[in-house]
Design a protein around this motif. Structure first.
Motif, mmCIF file in Angstrom:
data_model
loop_
_atom_site.group_PDB
_atom_site.id
_atom_site.type_symbol
_atom_site.label_atom_id
_atom_site.label_comp_id
_atom_site.label_asym_id
_atom_site.label_seq_id
_atom_site.Cartn_x
_atom_site.Cartn_y
_atom_site.Cartn_z
ATOM 1 N N HIS A 1 -16.073 -8.189 -6.514
ATOM 2 C CA HIS A 1 -14.732 -8.431 -7.050
ATOM 3 C C HIS A 1 -13.997 -9.545 -6.302
ATOM 4 N N GLY A 2 -14.503 -9.890 -5.128
ATOM 5 C CA GLY A 2 -13.870 -10.955 -4.356
ATOM 6 C C GLY A 2 -12.529 -10.594 -3.776
ATOM 7 N N ARG A 3 -12.334 -9.308 -3.506
ATOM 8 C CA ARG A 3 -11.057 -8.848 -2.949
ATOM 9 C C ARG A 3 -11.233 -7.510 -2.230
ATOM 10 N N GLU A 4 -10.199 -7.103 -1.519
ATOM 11 C CA GLU A 4 -10.219 -5.841 -0.785
ATOM 12 C C GLU A 4 -10.007 -4.671 -1.741
ATOM 13 N N ILE A 5 -10.821 -3.635 -1.563
ATOM 14 C CA ILE A 5 -10.701 -2.416 -2.358
ATOM 15 C C ILE A 5 -10.209 -1.308 -1.417
ATOM 16 N N HIS A 6 -9.184 -0.583 -1.854
ATOM 17 C CA HIS A 6 -8.636 0.541 -1.085
ATOM 18 C C HIS A 6 -9.137 1.825 -1.737
ATOM 19 N N GLY B 1 -10.813 3.858 -6.377
ATOM 20 C CA GLY B 1 -10.593 2.640 -5.624
ATOM 21 C C GLY B 1 -9.557 1.798 -6.339
ATOM 22 N N TYR B 2 -8.743 1.086 -5.584
ATOM 23 C CA TYR B 2 -7.669 0.260 -6.147
ATOM 24 C C TYR B 2 -7.688 -1.099 -5.473
ATOM 25 N N ALA C 1 -2.296 -11.937 -9.110
ATOM 26 C CA ALA C 1 -0.836 -11.900 -9.245
ATOM 27 C C ALA C 1 -0.211 -10.803 -8.384
ATOM 28 N N GLY C 2 -1.037 -10.059 -7.621
ATOM 29 C CA GLY C 2 -0.510 -8.986 -6.772
ATOM 30 C C GLY C 2 -0.290 -7.678 -7.506
ATOM 31 N N LEU D 1 0.829 -1.208 0.000
ATOM 32 C CA LEU D 1 0.000 0.000 0.000
ATOM 33 C C LEU D 1 0.864 1.260 0.000
ATOM 34 N N THR D 2 1.987 1.233 0.694
ATOM 35 C CA THR D 2 2.866 2.412 0.710
ATOM 36 C C THR D 2 3.405 2.714 -0.689
#
Length: 73
Positions: free
Chosen positions: A48-53, A60-61, A66-67, A21-22
């Motif tokens: 989306h089945g994942r965390e959204i920032h 939103g990201y 694959a990371g 995240l940094t």
């Protein structure tokens, strides 16, 4: 030639940013002409089945399997 006129790189793409995240914050701040971008919130998206920032730039990201960072639609 002066170092002031030598471009450091031709640019970096969102998917090239390391998965931390940094690293995302640093990339977005650079892309925002040095105006600090920070995380406002985050949540898990069932769609989306994942965390959204959610960032202060209004976007939103998320990271794919694959990371790699991407913008979920």
């Amino acid at each position: 030639m002066s170092q002031a006129f030598v471009k450091e790189s031709d640019g970096e793409w969102l998917h090239d940013v390391p998965p931390a995240l940094t690293a995302l914050v640093q990339y977005l701040t650079r892309e925002n002409n040095g105006v600090r971008v920070y995380q406002k919130s985050h949540s898990f998206s069932e769609k989306h089945g994942r965390e959204i920032h959610y960032m202060s730039n209004g976007m939103g990201y998320a990271k794919d399997d694959a990371g790699k960072w991407y913008i979920p639609e």
